[in-house]
Design a protein around this motif. Structure first.
Motif, mmCIF file in Angstrom:
data_model
loop_
_atom_site.group_PDB
_atom_site.id
_atom_site.type_symbol
_atom_site.label_atom_id
_atom_site.label_comp_id
_atom_site.label_asym_id
_atom_site.label_seq_id
_atom_site.Cartn_x
_atom_site.Cartn_y
_atom_site.Cartn_z
ATOM 1 N N SER A 57 0.843 -1.189 0.000
ATOM 2 C CA SER A 57 0.000 0.000 0.000
ATOM 3 C C SER A 57 0.880 1.241 0.000
ATOM 4 C CB SER A 57 -0.895 0.029 1.237
ATOM 5 O OG SER A 57 -1.741 -1.082 1.268
ATOM 6 N N ALA A 58 0.379 2.303 -0.614
ATOM 7 C CA ALA A 58 1.149 3.549 -0.669
ATOM 8 C C ALA A 58 0.213 4.748 -0.776
ATOM 9 C CB ALA A 58 2.094 3.529 -1.867
ATOM 10 N N TYR A 59 0.736 5.893 -0.357
ATOM 11 C CA TYR A 59 0.070 7.176 -0.551
ATOM 12 C C TYR A 59 0.813 7.879 -1.671
ATOM 13 C CZ TYR A 59 -2.058 6.185 3.929
ATOM 14 O OH TYR A 59 -2.769 5.595 4.935
ATOM 15 N N VAL A 60 0.073 8.367 -2.655
ATOM 16 C CA VAL A 60 0.685 9.014 -3.809
ATOM 17 C C VAL A 60 0.191 10.461 -3.865
ATOM 18 C CG1 VAL A 60 1.009 8.951 -6.306
ATOM 19 C CG2 VAL A 60 0.692 6.807 -5.037
ATOM 20 N N PHE A 61 1.114 11.405 -3.738
ATOM 21 C CA PHE A 61 0.785 12.822 -3.839
ATOM 22 C C PHE A 61 1.057 13.254 -5.274
ATOM 23 C CE2 PHE A 61 1.667 11.878 0.525
ATOM 24 C CZ PHE A 61 0.640 12.525 1.197
ATOM 25 N N VAL A 62 0.034 13.804 -5.917
ATOM 26 C CA VAL A 62 0.094 14.125 -7.337
ATOM 27 C C VAL A 62 0.028 15.642 -7.515
ATOM 28 C CG1 VAL A 62 -1.015 13.769 -9.585
ATOM 29 C CG2 VAL A 62 -1.130 11.970 -7.835
ATOM 30 N N SER A 63 1.077 16.241 -8.093
ATOM 31 C CA SER A 63 1.065 17.660 -8.446
ATOM 32 C C SER A 63 0.457 17.779 -9.833
ATOM 33 C CB SER A 63 2.478 18.235 -8.465
ATOM 34 O OG SER A 63 3.014 18.222 -7.175
ATOM 35 N N CYS A 64 -0.558 18.644 -9.947
ATOM 36 C CA CYS A 64 -1.269 18.768 -11.224
ATOM 37 C C CYS A 64 -1.951 20.130 -11.317
ATOM 38 C CB CYS A 64 -2.301 17.646 -11.360
ATOM 39 S SG CYS A 64 -3.430 17.541 -9.974
ATOM 40 N N ALA A 65 -2.397 20.474 -12.509
ATOM 41 C CA ALA A 65 -3.048 21.765 -12.738
ATOM 42 C C ALA A 65 -4.522 21.730 -12.325
ATOM 43 C CB ALA A 65 -2.912 22.168 -14.190
ATOM 44 N N GLN A 66 -5.196 20.631 -12.582
ATOM 45 C CA GLN A 66 -6.633 20.519 -12.304
ATOM 46 C C GLN A 66 -6.898 19.281 -11.438
ATOM 47 O OE1 GLN A 66 -8.331 20.376 -16.195
ATOM 48 N NE2 GLN A 66 -8.158 22.581 -16.511
ATOM 49 N N PRO A 67 -6.740 19.418 -10.128
ATOM 50 C CA PRO A 67 -6.844 18.255 -9.251
ATOM 51 C C PRO A 67 -8.168 17.495 -9.346
ATOM 52 C CG PRO A 67 -5.948 20.117 -8.044
ATOM 53 C CD PRO A 67 -6.380 20.619 -9.381
ATOM 54 N N GLN A 112 1.849 8.547 -13.450
ATOM 55 C CA GLN A 112 2.779 9.580 -13.916
ATOM 56 C C GLN A 112 2.527 9.954 -15.373
ATOM 57 O OE1 GLN A 112 5.439 11.267 -12.137
ATOM 58 N NE2 GLN A 112 5.123 12.515 -13.953
ATOM 59 N N SER A 113 2.126 8.996 -16.190
ATOM 60 C CA SER A 113 1.927 9.265 -17.618
ATOM 61 C C SER A 113 0.541 9.834 -17.939
ATOM 62 C CB SER A 113 2.165 7.988 -18.429
ATOM 63 O OG SER A 113 1.190 7.013 -18.104
ATOM 64 N N THR A 114 -0.305 10.001 -16.940
ATOM 65 C CA THR A 114 -1.632 10.577 -17.157
ATOM 66 C C THR A 114 -1.492 12.042 -17.558
ATOM 67 O OG1 THR A 114 -2.579 9.088 -15.515
ATOM 68 C CG2 THR A 114 -3.876 11.034 -16.081
ATOM 69 N N PRO A 115 -2.172 12.470 -18.649
ATOM 70 C CA PRO A 115 -2.094 13.880 -19.061
ATOM 71 C C PRO A 115 -2.543 14.816 -17.936
ATOM 72 C CG PRO A 115 -3.146 12.551 -20.752
ATOM 73 C CD PRO A 115 -2.997 11.675 -19.551
ATOM 74 N N GLY A 116 -1.760 15.851 -17.687
ATOM 75 C CA GLY A 116 -2.088 16.813 -16.638
ATOM 76 C C GLY A 116 -1.310 16.590 -15.349
ATOM 77 N N VAL A 117 -0.675 15.443 -15.203
ATOM 78 C CA VAL A 117 0.119 15.157 -14.004
ATOM 79 C C VAL A 117 1.521 15.719 -14.205
ATOM 80 C CG1 VAL A 117 1.150 13.328 -12.597
ATOM 81 C CG2 VAL A 117 -1.206 13.100 -13.397
ATOM 82 N N ARG A 118 1.950 16.592 -13.289
ATOM 83 C CA ARG A 118 3.288 17.180 -13.382
ATOM 84 C C ARG A 118 4.330 16.263 -12.751
ATOM 85 N NH1 ARG A 118 1.255 22.594 -10.957
ATOM 86 N NH2 ARG A 118 0.008 23.343 -12.680
ATOM 87 N N LYS A 119 4.083 15.870 -11.505
ATOM 88 C CA LYS A 119 5.002 14.962 -10.826
ATOM 89 C C LYS A 119 4.250 14.247 -9.711
ATOM 90 C CE LYS A 119 7.114 17.510 -7.079
ATOM 91 N NZ LYS A 119 8.333 17.897 -6.428
ATOM 92 N N ILE A 120 4.846 13.138 -9.250
ATOM 93 C CA ILE A 120 4.239 12.402 -8.151
ATOM 94 C C ILE A 120 5.296 12.181 -7.065
ATOM 95 C CG2 ILE A 120 2.546 11.232 -9.612
ATOM 96 C CD1 ILE A 120 4.244 8.706 -9.436
ATOM 97 N N SER A 121 4.795 12.045 -5.850
ATOM 98 C CA SER A 121 5.633 11.716 -4.696
ATOM 99 C C SER A 121 4.956 10.533 -3.999
ATOM 100 C CB SER A 121 5.726 12.917 -3.752
ATOM 101 O OG SER A 121 6.433 12.559 -2.587
ATOM 102 N N VAL A 122 5.718 9.488 -3.757
ATOM 103 C CA VAL A 122 5.159 8.241 -3.227
ATOM 104 C C VAL A 122 5.692 7.980 -1.822
ATOM 105 C CG1 VAL A 122 4.929 5.763 -3.600
ATOM 106 C CG2 VAL A 122 5.046 7.314 -5.547
ATOM 107 N N LYS A 123 4.795 7.646 -0.916
ATOM 108 C CA LYS A 123 5.159 7.239 0.438
ATOM 109 C C LYS A 123 4.533 5.863 0.689
ATOM 110 C CE LYS A 123 6.785 11.353 1.271
ATOM 111 N NZ LYS A 123 8.176 11.616 1.119
ATOM 112 N N LEU A 124 5.385 4.856 0.919
ATOM 113 C CA LEU A 124 4.876 3.505 1.192
ATOM 114 C C LEU A 124 4.277 3.456 2.594
ATOM 115 C CD1 LEU A 124 7.725 1.256 -0.231
ATOM 116 C CD2 LEU A 124 5.501 1.750 -1.263
ATOM 117 N N ALA A 125 3.157 2.755 2.704
ATOM 118 C CA ALA A 125 2.519 2.566 4.005
ATOM 119 C C ALA A 125 3.292 1.508 4.783
ATOM 120 C CB ALA A 125 1.061 2.156 3.836
#
Length: 126
Positions: A57-67, A112-125
C-alpha cells in the motif's frame, strides 16, 4: 528478518484463534470430522495471511493543474483505493494497493503518464 518472524507468529496466533472460535470442541463432533474441518480452515487462513503479507500500500501525492479532473481520471484505475483533491493546493492524493512491488511500479508509471500530471511523490505505508 524480524518482520517476517513477526508476521509468522501473528499469523499462527490468528490461525489458532480462528480455529478455536470456528471449530469449537465437544463430544458431538467426531474427531475425524473435527480434524478435517481444522485442516480446511488452516489452509484457508494460511492462504489469506500470505496474501495479506504480499500486498503493498502507498500514498501518492500528485502535483497537477486541475486536481478535480485528475482525481476523476485516476480514481478509475485498478489499484486506486481512494482519490481526493486537496484544498488550497494544486495537488491530489491517492491511496493505492497492489499485490506486489512490480504491480505497484506499473500503477505508478500509469499515474505519472496521465495527461495533466506534473510529478508524483510516493510514500509507502508501513
Amino acid at each position: 528478518m524480524f518482520s517476517t518472524f513477526f508476521w509468522e507468529v501473528e499469523a499462527r496466533d490468528r490461525h489458532q484463534r480462528l480455529l478455536e472460535e470456528t471449530v469449537g470442541v465437544g463430544p458431538t463432533i467426531p474427531n475425524a470430522v473435527q480434524e478435517a474441518r481444522m485442516m480446511q480452515l488452516a489452509q484457508q487462513t494460511q492462504a489469506s495471511v500470505v496474501e495479506d503479507i504480499r500486498r503493498v500500500s502507498a500514498y501518492v501525492f500528485v502535483s497537477c493543474a486541475q486536481p478535480k479532473r485528475i482525481v476523476q481520471a485516476l480514481g478509475r484505475l485498478p489499484g486506486v483505493i481512494k482519490a481526493d483533491a486537496l484544498l488550497g493546493a494544486s495537488e491530489a492524493v491517492l491511496v493505492v494497493e497492489r499485490h506486489n512491488f512490480e504491480a505497484l511500479q506499473s500503477l505508478l508509471t500509469e499515474v505519472q503518464s496521465t495527461p495533466g500530471v506534473r510529478k508524483i511523490s510516493v510514500k509507502l505505508a508501513a
